[in-house]
Motif scaffolding. Structure first.
Motif: not given
Ligand SMILES: *Cc1c(COP(=O)(O)O)cnc(C)c1O
Length: 452
Positions: A119-120, A258, A287
């Motif tokens: 996600g990052s 996001d 995720k």
């Molecule tokens: C978990 C999350 C991220 C980061 O995702 P990772 O896979 O942990 O890097 C970014 N944005 C939101 C809204 C999240 O819940």
């Protein structure tokens, strides 16, 4: 080796060699870590064979349950072909097919898929695309981002720069770029001192005030649609998201959604933006994309943005970004299999009744004497514990009330994880109604026993 000595060995290796995420390692293992060896459906099994409900979907990723046959089979079949090949200079059928599937299910207008693996990075890519887009359009001053207080977009430095949770982010301030910050739509503790709905979403007006002054410098607004997850499942009031879209349109700013946490059915629709029919310019997902099987993420963009990057080699309009495991074949196989399950099992439609059951169960929890507010959107739930209901006084951080409740729940066969004083419930979408009722019953009991 006996089970006790095997457990001791793993515990020792863990203590001697591992560094756990978001964990004070000095306190880690005081109570003996739970060692997970297997999963099935909504359950996780520990090393002794005890089964627990996976109440937070293994940190918000599990969708169709553990060991979902269709996804197991797809990954196994892919192993017999190839596990990984690069998208640098090559392509493969799964990456291409999945891209089409993603464009079909995501909000209208998004037409290009850029893969990464978490996600990052999906967020970093979104930020860089937005920035570079305006550079190519000749708007050299549009280099800043507007973000929200209480925002969470990941842990890499760009993502932390647009984050707004002081507990996680403040320490790193010297490493971060500057952003504009709008108020968080956290109605239970409104930072503007207002009450919803008489406020008429004053937080949006505050956002517009900043934007009207600085739109020449702002490349994009980045937002977690509907739910600020990591800050404690803070849910924005109806129409808020659409209001943000309106501000972006009015002032010529890109909207980055996001949906890393909210995507893939979590909120009761495929994506949170679907609730308000909002069409972002840039879209980040991770995720739930592989249903919790393998790391994969994607950043989607509109055709208009994509076209701004086209040119001759020497024009240097290329998007110079890429991660080694971009579009990993096993991950894509899992993601495709998961989307097929969504279709075949009508996951979202079948979830609706469960959302209502959860809502009903949560009503009981909301009556408990130390529950300040219960927030629910689909299968995203936050139960905010307070010392005093009337005055909304929080429990002091050092009382670790959230942790204690979750520890008690674990003794009763439920794995959940708090966010500060907020108890999070985020079961797999496939959870049965009986399991859902066990989940809320145990949660209620644990809250009562610990806080009363
Ligand atoms: C978990 C999350 C991220 C980061 O995702 P990772 O896979 O942990 O890097 C970014 N944005 C939101 C809204 C999240 O819940």
């Amino acid at each position: 080796m006996g089970i006790q000595s095997y457990k001791k060995r793993i515990e020792k290796l863990d203590r001697d060699y591992l560094w756990h995420p978001f964990t004070q390692m000095k306190e880690w293992g005081d109570s003996g870590p739970l060692i997970i060896t297997e999963g099935r459906g909504s359950f996780l099994k520990d090393i002794f064979g005890t089964w627990y409900i996976d109440g937070v979907s293994s940190i918000w990723v599990t969708v169709h349950g553990h060991r979902k046959k269709e996804i197991d089979d797809a990954v196994k079949a892919q192993l017999d072909r190839i596990s990984h090949s690069t998208l640098l200079g090559l392509t493969h059928p799964l990456a291409a097919e999945l891209a089409e599937m993603l464009v079909r299910i995501t909000p209208q207008g998004l037409s290009r898929v850029f893969y990464s693996d978490n996600g990052s990075t999906a967020v970093e890519i979104g930020l860089k695309i937005a920035f570079q887009y305006w550079q190519h359009r000749g708007r050299k001053n549009k280099t800043k981002f507007l973000t929200l207080n209480n925002a969470y977009h990941g842990d890499t430095l760009g993502a932390v720069s647009v984050g707004g949770i002081d507990l996680f982010h403040e320490l790193f301030a010297p490493l971060l770029f500057d952003t504009f910050r709008a108020p968080s739509p956290y109605c239970y503790r409104c930072e503007l001192g207002k009450e919803y709905p008489s406020c008429r979403k004053h937080c949006l007006k505050e956002m517009e005030k900043i934007v009207s002054k600085h739109h020449d410098e702002i490349a994009a607004i980045i937002i977690e649609p509907l739910v600020q997850g990591a800050a404690g499942m803070l849910m924005s009031p109806p129409g808020y998201l659409r209001g943000v879209r309106r501000i972006c349109n009015k002032y010529g700013i890109l909207m980055i959604a996001d949906e890393v946490a909210t995507g893939f059915g979590r909120t009761g629709k495929m994506f949170a933006c679907d609730h308000e029919n909002v069409k972002p310019d840039i879209f980040c997902i991770a995720k739930g994309i592989t249903a919790g099987y393998l790391p994969l993420a994607a950043t989607l963009a509109t055709e208009k943005i994509y076209r701004a990057f086209l040119g001759k080699h020497e024009d240097l309009k290329t998007f110079f970004h890429g991660h080694t495991y971009t579009g990993n074949q096993l991950s894509c196989a899992a993601a495709i299999a998961s989307l097929k399950v969504f279709k075949k099992e009508q996951t979202i439609a079948r979830m609706q009744r469960k959302i209502r059951v959860l809502h009903k169960e949560l009503e009981k929890i909301s009556e408990l004497s130390h529950v300040g507010e219960v927030r629910q959107k689909g299968f995203m739930t936050g139960i905010e514990l307070v010392k005093d209901r009337q005055g909304r006084e929080p429990f002091p951080l050092k009382e670790k009330m959230g942790w204690k409740v979750c520890a008690r729940a674990r003794e009763k066969g439920l794995i959940i994880r708090p966010l500060g004083n907020v108890i999070v419930l985020m079961p797999p979408l496939s959870i049965s109604i009986d399991e859902l009722k066990s989940l809320t019953r145990i949660t209620g009991q644990a809250i009562t026993e610990i806080t009363d």
